[in-house]
Structure formats: C-alpha cells, structure tokens
Design a protein around this motif. Structure first.
Motif, PDB file in Angstrom:
ATOM      1  N   CYS A   1      -7.232  -2.871  -5.683  1.00  0.00           N
ATOM      2  CA  CYS A   1      -7.045  -3.581  -5.630  1.00  0.00           C
ATOM      3  C   CYS A   1      -8.778  -3.481  -6.008  1.00  0.00           C
ATOM      4  O   CYS A   1      -9.734  -4.017  -6.088  1.00  0.00           O
ATOM      5  CB  CYS A   1      -7.334  -4.741  -4.926  1.00  0.00           C
ATOM      6  SG  CYS A   1      -7.867  -6.548  -5.382  1.00  0.00           S
TER       7      CYS A   1
ATOM      8  N   TRP B   1     -11.733  -3.472  -8.386  1.00  0.00           N
ATOM      9  CA  TRP B   1     -13.522  -4.057  -8.834  1.00  0.00           C
ATOM     10  C   TRP B   1     -14.538  -3.160  -8.866  1.00  0.00           C
ATOM     11  O   TRP B   1     -14.701  -3.197 -10.282  1.00  0.00           O
ATOM     12  CB  TRP B   1     -12.916  -4.350  -8.038  1.00  0.00           C
ATOM     13  CG  TRP B   1     -12.557  -6.399  -7.906  1.00  0.00           C
ATOM     14  CD1 TRP B   1     -11.379  -6.739  -7.402  1.00  0.00           C
ATOM     15  CD2 TRP B   1     -12.915  -7.562  -8.365  1.00  0.00           C
ATOM     16  NE1 TRP B   1     -11.652  -7.150  -7.680  1.00  0.00           N
ATOM     17  CE2 TRP B   1     -12.085  -7.746  -8.580  1.00  0.00           C
ATOM     18  CE3 TRP B   1     -14.276  -6.975  -9.316  1.00  0.00           C
ATOM     19  CZ2 TRP B   1     -12.027  -9.567  -9.030  1.00  0.00           C
ATOM     20  CZ3 TRP B   1     -14.095  -8.741 -10.267  1.00  0.00           C
ATOM     21  CH2 TRP B   1     -13.517  -9.185  -9.681  1.00  0.00           C
TER      22      TRP B   1
ATOM     23  N   ALA C   1     -12.857  -6.434  -1.841  1.00  0.00           N
ATOM     24  CA  ALA C   1     -11.329  -5.846  -1.741  1.00  0.00           C
ATOM     25  C   ALA C   1     -10.980  -4.994  -0.800  1.00  0.00           C
ATOM     26  O   ALA C   1     -10.335  -5.378  -0.419  1.00  0.00           O
ATOM     27  CB  ALA C   1     -11.449  -5.485  -3.502  1.00  0.00           C
TER      28      ALA C   1
ATOM     29  N   ASP D   1      -5.105 -10.875  -9.380  1.00  0.00           N
ATOM     30  CA  ASP D   1      -4.916 -11.714  -7.692  1.00  0.00           C
ATOM     31  C   ASP D   1      -4.640 -12.471  -7.540  1.00  0.00           C
ATOM     32  O   ASP D   1      -3.392 -12.444  -6.525  1.00  0.00           O
ATOM     33  CB  ASP D   1      -6.410 -12.020  -7.887  1.00  0.00           C
ATOM     34  CG  ASP D   1      -7.330 -10.695  -7.359  1.00  0.00           C
ATOM     35  OD1 ASP D   1      -6.877  -9.659  -7.238  1.00  0.00           O
ATOM     36  OD2 ASP D   1      -8.976 -11.151  -7.669  1.00  0.00           O
TER      37      ASP D   1
ATOM     38  N   ALA E   1      -0.387 -10.670  -7.773  1.00  0.00           N
ATOM     39  CA  ALA E   1      -0.298 -10.143  -6.092  1.00  0.00           C
ATOM     40  C   ALA E   1      -0.020 -10.526  -4.668  1.00  0.00           C
ATOM     41  O   ALA E   1       0.565 -10.196  -4.505  1.00  0.00           O
ATOM     42  CB  ALA E   1      -1.071  -9.116  -6.015  1.00  0.00           C
TER      43      ALA E   1
ATOM     44  N   PHE F   1      -5.427 -12.517  -1.391  1.00  0.00           N
ATOM     45  CA  PHE F   1      -5.870 -12.541  -2.458  1.00  0.00           C
ATOM     46  C   PHE F   1      -5.635 -13.305  -3.375  1.00  0.00           C
ATOM     47  O   PHE F   1      -6.664 -13.446  -4.925  1.00  0.00           O
ATOM     48  CB  PHE F   1      -3.441 -11.455  -3.247  1.00  0.00           C
ATOM     49  CG  PHE F   1      -4.314 -10.146  -3.418  1.00  0.00           C
ATOM     50  CD1 PHE F   1      -4.666  -9.391  -4.309  1.00  0.00           C
ATOM     51  CD2 PHE F   1      -3.090  -9.677  -2.621  1.00  0.00           C
ATOM     52  CE1 PHE F   1      -5.010  -7.939  -4.346  1.00  0.00           C
ATOM     53  CE2 PHE F   1      -2.954  -8.100  -2.455  1.00  0.00           C
ATOM     54  CZ  PHE F   1      -3.854  -7.557  -3.614  1.00  0.00           C
TER      55      PHE F   1
END
Length: 120
Positions: free
Chosen positions: A17, A21, A48, A83, A86, A103
């Motif tokens: 993640c 980003w 993150a 997100d 997840a 998340f």
C-alpha cells in the motif's frame, strides 16, 4: 504496541500500500500541475507505511474543498476502492480486523486528502 502493529502491518499489506502511494506520488510529480497532488501522495505514503499510533484530523477551507473535488474525480475514488477491498479482505478474520480498520482509515483519507492533517 504501535511498533509491533506497524511491523505486522508491513507484512500484511502495508508495504504494498505504501509503495502504491509512493508510485502515485512520483507519477503525479512529473507534471507541474500534479505536484500538489503528488506531495499529498507522499504524505499519505508515510501514513500507509506506519499507520498505528497516528491520527488523521480533518478540516480545511474552500480552496481545499475545490482541490479535493478534482482529486476525487481523477484519483480518489480508485484509491479508496482499493483500500476498501483490502480492508474487507482483512476483516474476514479476527486477527486481521485491526489491519482492516487501518485500510478503512486510508480509504477515507484517499477520498479527501487536502482536508486532513496527519498527527503522530
């Protein structure tokens, strides 16, 4: 406790993640117009990678609202969906619920990143 949570977070999807980003930030910083969006991606990447022990505070003005609408149309919806998926996958098990909640925090932040401040 937050150190242990952050280490486990990196193992259970936080590393991927955070890299997503960072990649989004690098791509957005290629153009001059995308630099403010890319800088927000770098801030969110920091969250993150280590979300436990950090809080997101929401607030902002009219200028932030306009930039958030542009962000939401082009980038925010897709990042929030990723997100959310997840988070839902991790919430299937009891052990994954704290990670799924992180998340969900990132999903909310990815919808309106210009109205928020990340506090440690």
């Amino acid at each position: 406790m937050s150190l242990l949570g952050n280490i486990l977070w990196l193992i259970f999807g936080g590393f991927i993640c955070g890299l997503a980003w960072l990649l989004a930030g690098v791509i957005l910083c290629i153009t001059v117009i995308g630099i403010p969006f890319g800088l927000q991606c770098f801030k969110i990447a920091g969250l993150a990678f280590c979300p436990f022990g950090r809080d997101v505070v929401y607030g902002g003005g009219a200028g932030s609202f306009i930039v958030n609408i542009i962000w939401l149309i082009f980038f925010g919806v897709w990042m929030a969906i990723g997100d959310l998926i997840a988070g839902l996958i991790l919430c299937v098990t009891i052990i994954g619920i704290p990670f799924g909640l992180q998340f969900f925090k990132l999903a909310k932040l990815s919808l309106m990143p210009f109205l928020s401040l990340i506090h440690i």
